[in-house]
Motif scaffolding. Structure first.
Motif, short mmCIF file in Angstrom:
data_model
loop_
_atom_site.label_atom_id
_atom_site.label_comp_id
_atom_site.label_asym_id
_atom_site.label_seq_id
_atom_site.Cartn_x
_atom_site.Cartn_y
_atom_site.Cartn_z
N LYS A 139 3.73 -40.59 -6.49
CA LYS A 139 2.11 -40.32 -6.99
C LYS A 139 2.18 -38.88 -7.12
N ASN A 151 -1.55 -44.05 -15.19
CA ASN A 151 -1.40 -45.20 -15.04
C ASN A 151 -2.44 -46.29 -15.45
N THR A 196 -0.23 -38.83 -20.81
CA THR A 196 0.71 -39.74 -20.79
C THR A 196 1.70 -39.78 -22.00
N THR A 221 3.43 -40.30 -11.39
CA THR A 221 2.56 -41.24 -11.75
C THR A 221 0.92 -40.85 -11.43
N LEU A 232 4.68 -48.05 -15.08
CA LEU A 232 5.33 -47.09 -15.90
C LEU A 232 6.23 -47.85 -16.89
#
Length: 543
Positions: free
Chosen positions: A170, A240, A261, A204, A70
């Motif tokens: 997560k 990720n 993202t 994530t 991240l």
């Protein structure tokens, strides 16, 4: 300035595409000089422009949650890297070899990103990366993380305010494990109540769908955080795998990952721009209170043991003197054998490891253990958190820092048999030299004095608990509740109904999250758990 200006020659991590580069960073030590390695590290890219706004983010989460990825993603977004570009940049500690699988952070690291204001965001960034909570190194290491953050927040050259606390987890977290609840509890126990609106979830490994599992986990854990207009936790989602090598097989998946993202980054940086930063004075006070409460409780148990020992010795002396009451009346001198208390130092496990110094801070005057266990960040007594305005807040005499030492030794109580004359006893207990029968009365007075001392220390511990309740974001932290049963028992023993009621009300607020955190804590400390922690586990750790 071009992004390539920061690329180290021959510092290619992967030839790609995209080509992954390790960036050149300038290192600065934080939190004190003169040691082989600083407890905290600051890595800087670019040069700070004082006229530009800076935003500070603290990232917390368990090992494997994706904090490192991240950070690299935020870096590339700020630098203006887009899908299809031939370059990808990463921040890597030059003391560690770059690795595709990532590496565990061993200390708190501060990353400063300057020189890219205006590319995608109007501000520079400071990102604080914390080691993973709840990893295989155990809760002793988690306590070190907390103390590192305390050092960072209280240092003159450290961090004085935060814009966002990012809880990294997560998207697929489909249940609240004891470990995850423990991590949530540990993280939220750091902050004051003023930080609530600055806590957000950074989700994530997202596939782009709403992260229902992770949000439900936050709700179930009753995490106090920023909320949207629907009263739901504020969250932002990311993928990720942006640095994954582009091939025909990965092209479609990477396109989706970039879409997810990029949207998440725009939303997050917009939230960050509008957020009012919070000063960390309250957070530092919370951390100080927790450390002082722990030290106070440990000292209290030692003092109570000592008081009981001395009361037992006095009782023994009274019984021996009763046998010689007639001789005392006749002013005869005689000798009796009694126990005598003394203290000596014993070696403990500790020493210097990584960038920490595990040991105990003790007072040479009071002969007490002022901070033990748990004193890991202080290299010298003056750096210990139980010190305030040049004096100790823990030892009986509130002695100056100069009367203290830090070493791998602690004081322990011992007894030995000694012979004492009646004259020596009268001198010790300050009895009337003319009236020998007053010695028994003096002994009783001494017992009552010891009982009053116990009450003073007990009230001090109670005040620490009340202070935390007033300022801490997570009032029901296991760090507080692990000590409540002990305080309740002591207050009951002295008949203080009002304080017992207050403490029992706090116990009644303990939820499943704290119980789960205690279960996890005890599973790691095992036989090393203190008697207080074990007692708390029996009460709160039940499912």
């Amino acid at each position: 300035m071009a992004s390539t200006d920061y690329v180290v020659e021959n510092a290619i991590i992967d030839k790609g595409p995209p080509v992954r580069y390790r960036l050149t960073l300038n290192k600065t030590n934080l939190g004190g000089e003169g040691e082989e390695e600083s407890k905290l590290r600051r890595w800087t890219i670019g040069k700070k422009d004082p006229s530009k706004q800076n935003k500070t983010i603290l990232l917390v989460g368990e090992t494997g949650a994706g904090k490192s990825s991240l950070i690299n993603t935020i870096l590339n977004f700020v630098m203006g890297v887009k899908n299809g570009d031939e370059q990808w940049f990463e921040i890597v500690d030059d003391a560690k070899k770059p690795s595709r699988s990532g590496s565990q952070t061993s200390t708190v690291t501060v990353y400063e990103i300057f020189g890219f204001e205006g590319k995608t965001v109007p501000y520079s960034l400071t990102i604080i990366d914390t080691p993973g909570y709840g990893d295989t190194r155990g809760i002793e290491y988690d306590a070190i993380i907390n103390q590192m953050l305390h050092d960072l927040f209280s240092s003159e050259d450290g961090i004085q305010e935060l814009d966002v606390v990012g809880l990294v987890l997560k998207a697929a977290e489909n249940r609240l494990s004891d470990r995850l609840r423990y991590i949530f509890d540990s993280v939220m126990s750091l902050f004051g109540k003023d930080m609530e609106k600055n806590v957000v979830a950074l989700i994530t490994h997202s596939d782009g769908m709403p992260p229902k599992n992770a949000i439900d986990a936050l709700e179930d854990a009753k995490i106090k955080c920023a909320r949207n207009e629907k009263n739901q936790p504020v969250y932002f989602v990311f993928n990720n795998c942006l640095s994954t090598q582009r091939t025909e097989e990965t092209e479609f998946g990477l396109g989706q990952a970039w879409t997810v993202t990029t949207r998440g980054m725009h939303q997050f940086t917009s939230f960050l721009e509008k957020t009012t930063p919070q000063e960390l004075k309250t957070t530092v006070n919370v951390l100080n209170e927790r450390i002082r409460l722990a030290a106070c409780i440990n000292n209290l148990t030692q003092r109570i043991d000592l008081i009981k020992l001395n009361q037992k010795i006095i009782q023994q002396t009274q019984e021996e003197l009763e046998k010689h009451k007639e001789s005392m009346k006749k002013e005869h001198n005689f000798t009796i054998e009694v126990d005598e208390h003394y203290k000596e130092k014993k070696d403990i496990e500790g020493g210097m490891w990584l960038v920490f110094y595990g040991g105990a801070v003790t007072c040479n005057v009071c002969k007490e253990n002022c901070h033990y266990p748990g004193c890991t960040m202080a290299w010298y007594p003056k750096h210990c958190q139980v010190m305030k305005r040049g004096h100790c807040t823990s030892c009986t005499g509130k002695c100056p820092v100069s009367d203290h030492v830090k070493e791998n030794k602690i004081y322990v109580n011992k007894t030995r048999k000694v012979k004492r004359t009646i004259g020596e006893l009268k001198q010790k207990y300050k009895a009337d030299k003319e009236q020998c029968e007053n010695l028994l009365s003096a002994l009783q007075t001494e017992k009552e004095k010891l009982e009053k001392e116990k009450d003073i220390w007990l009230d001090q511990a109670y005040q620490h608990v009340l202070s935390l309740e007033q300022i801490a974001l997570n009032v029901n932290s296991l760090l507080t509740h692990a000590n409540l049963d002990f305080l309740i028992d002591m207050m009951k023993e002295r008949g203080d109904k009002e304080k017992v009621q207050k403490l029992e009300e706090m116990v009644a607020r303990v939820d499943e999250g704290t119980r789960a955190a205690l279960r996890y804590m005890l599973s790691y400390v095992g036989g090393k758990a203190t008697s207080l922690a074990k007692a708390a586990g029996k009460k709160f750790g039940k499912k």
